[in-house]
Enzyme design. Structure first.
Site, PDB file in Angstrom:
ATOM      1  N   LYS A 170      43.474  40.332  53.735  1.00 16.06           N
ATOM      2  CA  LYS A 170      42.067  40.558  53.566  1.00 16.06           C
ATOM      3  C   LYS A 170      41.467  41.236  55.123  1.00 16.06           C
ATOM      4  O   LYS A 170      42.055  40.638  55.940  1.00 16.06           O
ATOM      5  CB  LYS A 170      41.241  39.130  53.338  1.00 16.06           C
ATOM      6  CG  LYS A 170      41.739  38.681  51.794  1.00 16.06           C
ATOM      7  CD  LYS A 170      41.026  39.518  51.042  1.00 16.06           C
ATOM      8  CE  LYS A 170      41.237  38.816  49.375  1.00 16.06           C
ATOM      9  NZ  LYS A 170      40.813  39.660  48.349  1.00 16.06           N
ATOM     10  N   LYS A 269      42.412  43.671  36.544  1.00 16.50           N
ATOM     11  CA  LYS A 269      42.386  42.501  36.172  1.00 16.50           C
ATOM     12  C   LYS A 269      41.551  42.163  35.066  1.00 16.50           C
ATOM     13  O   LYS A 269      40.646  42.844  34.821  1.00 16.50           O
ATOM     14  CB  LYS A 269      41.350  41.523  37.431  1.00 16.50           C
ATOM     15  CG  LYS A 269      41.928  41.602  38.757  1.00 16.50           C
ATOM     16  CD  LYS A 269      40.478  41.141  39.752  1.00 16.50           C
ATOM     17  CE  LYS A 269      41.205  40.903  41.071  1.00 16.50           C
ATOM     18  NZ  LYS A 269      40.040  41.005  42.076  1.00 16.50           N
TER      19      LYS A 269
HETATM   20  O1  SMG Z   1      45.095  35.235  42.753  1.00 18.84           O
HETATM   21  O2  SMG Z   1      46.356  35.614  44.687  1.00 18.84           O
HETATM   22  C1  SMG Z   1      45.207  35.799  43.936  1.00 18.84           C
HETATM   23  C2  SMG Z   1      43.976  36.187  44.925  1.00 18.84           C
HETATM   24  C3  SMG Z   1      44.065  37.685  45.079  1.00 18.84           C
HETATM   25  O3  SMG Z   1      42.823  38.490  46.801  1.00 18.84           O
HETATM   26  C4  SMG Z   1      42.924  38.123  45.533  1.00 18.84           C
HETATM   27  N1  SMG Z   1      41.583  38.297  44.695  1.00 18.84           N
HETATM   28  O4  SMG Z   1      39.571  41.031  45.462  1.00 18.84           O
HETATM   29  O5  SMG Z   1      41.656  40.987  44.879  1.00 18.84           O
HETATM   30  C5  SMG Z   1      40.562  40.393  45.246  1.00 18.84           C
HETATM   31  C6  SMG Z   1      40.623  38.851  45.027  1.00 18.84           C
HETATM   32  C7  SMG Z   1      39.438  38.170  44.370  1.00 18.84           C
HETATM   33  C8  SMG Z   1      39.344  36.677  44.660  1.00 18.84           C
HETATM   34  S1  SMG Z   1      38.910  36.460  46.053  1.00 18.84           S
HETATM   35  C9  SMG Z   1      37.427  35.617  45.982  1.00 18.84           C
HETATM   36 MG    MG Z   2      40.441  42.838  45.470  1.00 17.87          MG
END
Ligand code: SMG
Ligand code: MG
Length: 375
Positions: A170, A269
């Site tokens: 991130k 997703k």
């Molecule tokens: O499930 O490993 C996982 C999380 C992956 O980073 C992840 N999801 O923006 O892709 C994204 C985020 C959304 C959730 S963070 C609140």
């Molecule tokens: Mg994302």
């Protein structure tokens, strides 16, 4: 007068056969707080649906909405309300889900539960129903914003040691070049991706282009979700592939984004796009346009993770998804845990439906409320 969504055969077949539906809320602790641009969370606030037929066969659906409307407008309490008051009445009346605007995560949870029930009744796996190949598939782990570079390196090092070959970090303005350079130096052969969750602005274009020399696999959702034009400008300027996540809520939005040149890659997703059926349609759109696509994650328990894994084996899902082992997020998962296999891989369950159901003891441990709704 509300209209009813036309449902595909599996989902249609179970409507009218439903004895009752449990709408359950759970609080599942995370192994450590997960931090992204919009905040941190230390537990997963889950909305879980159990749709039962007269024979006691149960279909499970997990809603991916987070506990507060900080990451997306949808959030757990709101989704639970929409499910109970706007989606379930049509189903319990024997018609099918009522057609409502938006609320994709709520819709996706209902679809998952109906699909799981229908497939369990017929003995068919979700992977087969979606047209998937069953795996194993390469997967990747996500590392949240960290307090220091050293902390980040410890966390990334742990994931690499566990066997992940693709790491998504991130980022946010001010936490990008330095941490990514450190990870790149420590793990030169790992596929390194960066996800900004929409935290950059037009003034940051040059700063993002300056990441080009790091050999990133992609930069995900750098700008706010409604700014497709800015993503198109970046994609035109930068060599690193631009990936969209929050911006793409449907096949139509995907076609628009492709037309504008706003993405090179899609994070898909099912929860964000209203369900697995729409997600499979979108894989087809990506295939038609040569857009690589991969399965995103929302820190799902074993229920949602099973569905993600089935989706991730559909032809056209060309890159490793955010699909880590259960232990990445949970000391105790709701289901039998998913464990990482050789080469950083996971295999979707091959049993009927999702192939995973919650363990009753885990359900009892984490449930905070249950509402049973009958026709
Ligand atoms: O499930 O490993 C996982 C999380 C992956 O980073 C992840 N999801 O923006 O892709 C994204 C985020 C959304 C959730 S963070 C609140
Ligand atoms: Mg994302």
């Amino acid at each position: 007068m509300a209209t009813v969504e036309p449902a595909p055969p599996v989902e249609r077949a179970v409507v009218g056969e439903i004895r009752d539906i449990e709408l359950r809320r759970l609080t599942v602790p995370l192994v450590s707080p997960f931090r992204a641009a919009h905040g941190a969370q230390s537990h997963r606030d889950v909305v879980l649906l159990a749709v039962r037929d007269a024979d006691g066969v149960t279909g499970w659906g997990e809603c991916v909405a987070m506990n507060a409307p900080t990451y997306t407008a949808e959030y757990a309490d709101g989704a639970a309300h929409v499910i109970e008051h706007h989606l379930l009445p049509g189903i319990l009346a024997g018609h099918g889900p009522t057609s409502i605007a938006g609320h994709q995560m709520a819709k996706a949870a209902v679809e998952m539960a109906l699909l799981d029930l229908g497939l369990r009744r017929s003995g068919r796996s979700l992977t087969a129903e979606l047209g998937g190949h069953g795996g194993p598939i390469a997967v990747g782990a996500v590392v949240g914003l960290a307090p220091t570079i050293d902390d980040l390196l410890v966390e990334v090092g742990r994931r690499v040691a566990e066997g992940y070959t693709r790491i998504k970090v991130k980022i946010r303005p001010g936490w990008d070049r330095e941490p990514l350079t450190a990870v790149r130096a420590a793990h030169p052969s790992v596929a390194l991706w960066a996800d900004a969750n929409g935290d950059y602005a037009e003034a940051d274009l040059a700063r993002l282009c300056a990441l080009d020399d790091l050999g990133l696999g992609l930069i995900e959702q750098p700008f706010p979700d409604d700014d497709l034009m800015l993503h198109a400008v970046l994609a035109e300027t930068i060599d690193t592939p631009v990936c969209l996540d929050e911006s793409v809520g449907s096949a139509g939005a995907l076609r628009t984004a492709i037309h504008l040149g706003a993405l090179d890659v899609l994070n898909l997703k099912a929860g964000r796009v209203g369900g697995l059926r729409e997600a499979v349609r979108m894989i087809g759109v990506c295939r038609d346009h040569g857009i690589p696509v991969w399965c995103g994650g929302m820190l799902e328990t074993g229920i949602g993770r099973a569905a993600n894994l089935a989706l991730a084996t559909v032809a056209g899902m060309t890159l490793p998804g955010d699909l880590s082992a259960s232990s990445r997020y949970f000391h105790r998962d709701l289901t039998v845990p998913f464990e990482l296999g050789p080469g950083g891989t996971l295999v979707p369950p091959d049993g009927p439906g999702l192939g995973r159901a919650p363990d009753p003891d885990a359900l009892a441990e984490f449930t905070t409320s249950v509402r049973t709704i009958a026709p």
